[in-house]
Design a protein around this motif. Structure first.
Motif, PDB file in Angstrom:
ATOM      1  N   MET A  38       5.551  -2.640 -12.884  1.00 37.97           N
ATOM      2  CA  MET A  38       4.669  -2.892 -14.029  1.00 37.97           C
ATOM      3  C   MET A  38       4.270  -1.572 -14.688  1.00 37.97           C
ATOM      4  SD  MET A  38       2.318  -5.952 -12.487  1.00 37.97           S
ATOM      5  CE  MET A  38       1.243  -6.022 -13.901  1.00 37.97           C
ATOM      6  N   GLY A  39       4.021  -0.547 -13.894  1.00 44.43           N
ATOM      7  CA  GLY A  39       3.678   0.758 -14.439  1.00 44.43           C
ATOM      8  C   GLY A  39       4.808   1.348 -15.250  1.00 44.43           C
ATOM      9  N   GLU A  40       6.033   1.164 -14.801  1.00 45.26           N
ATOM     10  CA  GLU A  40       7.194   1.679 -15.529  1.00 45.26           C
ATOM     11  C   GLU A  40       7.375   0.940 -16.840  1.00 45.26           C
ATOM     12  OE1 GLU A  40      10.530   1.450 -12.895  1.00 45.26           O
ATOM     13  OE2 GLU A  40       9.648   2.863 -11.473  1.00 45.26           O
ATOM     14  N   ARG A  41       7.098  -0.351 -16.866  1.00 49.47           N
ATOM     15  CA  ARG A  41       7.213  -1.127 -18.104  1.00 49.47           C
ATOM     16  C   ARG A  41       6.217  -0.625 -19.145  1.00 49.47           C
ATOM     17  NH1 ARG A  41       7.409  -7.243 -15.752  1.00 49.47           N
ATOM     18  NH2 ARG A  41       9.373  -7.056 -14.629  1.00 49.47           N
TER      19      ARG A  41
ATOM     20  N   ILE B  85       2.927  -6.438   1.589  1.00 50.12           N
ATOM     21  CA  ILE B  85       2.338  -5.210   1.042  1.00 50.12           C
ATOM     22  C   ILE B  85       3.410  -4.427   0.288  1.00 50.12           C
ATOM     23  CG2 ILE B  85       1.278  -2.997   1.619  1.00 50.12           C
ATOM     24  CD1 ILE B  85      -0.018  -4.457   4.030  1.00 50.12           C
ATOM     25  N   ASN B  86       4.579  -4.310   0.873  1.00 48.70           N
ATOM     26  CA  ASN B  86       5.675  -3.586   0.227  1.00 48.70           C
ATOM     27  C   ASN B  86       6.111  -4.263  -1.064  1.00 48.70           C
ATOM     28  OD1 ASN B  86       5.723  -1.615   2.210  1.00 48.70           O
ATOM     29  ND2 ASN B  86       7.277  -2.663   3.407  1.00 48.70           N
TER      30      ASN B  86
ATOM     31  N   LEU C 147       6.029  -4.290  -7.035  1.00 53.99           N
ATOM     32  CA  LEU C 147       5.673  -4.976  -8.272  1.00 53.99           C
ATOM     33  C   LEU C 147       4.757  -4.106  -9.127  1.00 53.99           C
ATOM     34  CD1 LEU C 147       5.689  -7.535 -10.018  1.00 53.99           C
ATOM     35  CD2 LEU C 147       3.748  -8.350  -8.676  1.00 53.99           C
ATOM     36  N   ILE C 148       3.766  -3.483  -8.514  1.00 55.14           N
ATOM     37  CA  ILE C 148       2.842  -2.614  -9.242  1.00 55.14           C
ATOM     38  C   ILE C 148       3.599  -1.432  -9.842  1.00 55.14           C
ATOM     39  CG2 ILE C 148       0.913  -1.001  -8.958  1.00 55.14           C
ATOM     40  CD1 ILE C 148      -0.205  -3.024  -6.878  1.00 55.14           C
ATOM     41  N   GLN C 149       4.513  -0.850  -9.085  1.00 55.22           N
ATOM     42  CA  GLN C 149       5.307   0.272  -9.595  1.00 55.22           C
ATOM     43  C   GLN C 149       6.152  -0.158 -10.791  1.00 55.22           C
ATOM     44  OE1 GLN C 149       5.099   3.499  -8.626  1.00 55.22           O
ATOM     45  NE2 GLN C 149       3.414   2.771  -7.389  1.00 55.22           N
TER      46      GLN C 149
END
Length: 46
Positions: free
Chosen positions: A39-42, A29-30, A35-37
């Motif tokens: 991708m959002g920054e990219r 989960i972590n 990974l989601i964080q």
């Protein structure tokens, strides 16, 4: 009622529903959250 029971053990998130038991390692989960964080920054940088 719905009958969903969620518990946190030392290493897993345990979800019980009817006759099903699902165990998800908290480490996974972590990793997914990180990974989601990332991708959002990219997307913000582009």
């Amino acid at each position: 009622m719905i009958g969903v029971k969620v518990e946190k053990s030392k290493e897993n998130l345990v979800i019980n529903w009817q006759l099903s038991k699902i165990e998800i390692p908290i480490k996974e989960i972590n990793e997914m959250y990180s990974l989601i964080q990332t991708m959002g920054e990219r997307k913000k940088v582009r």
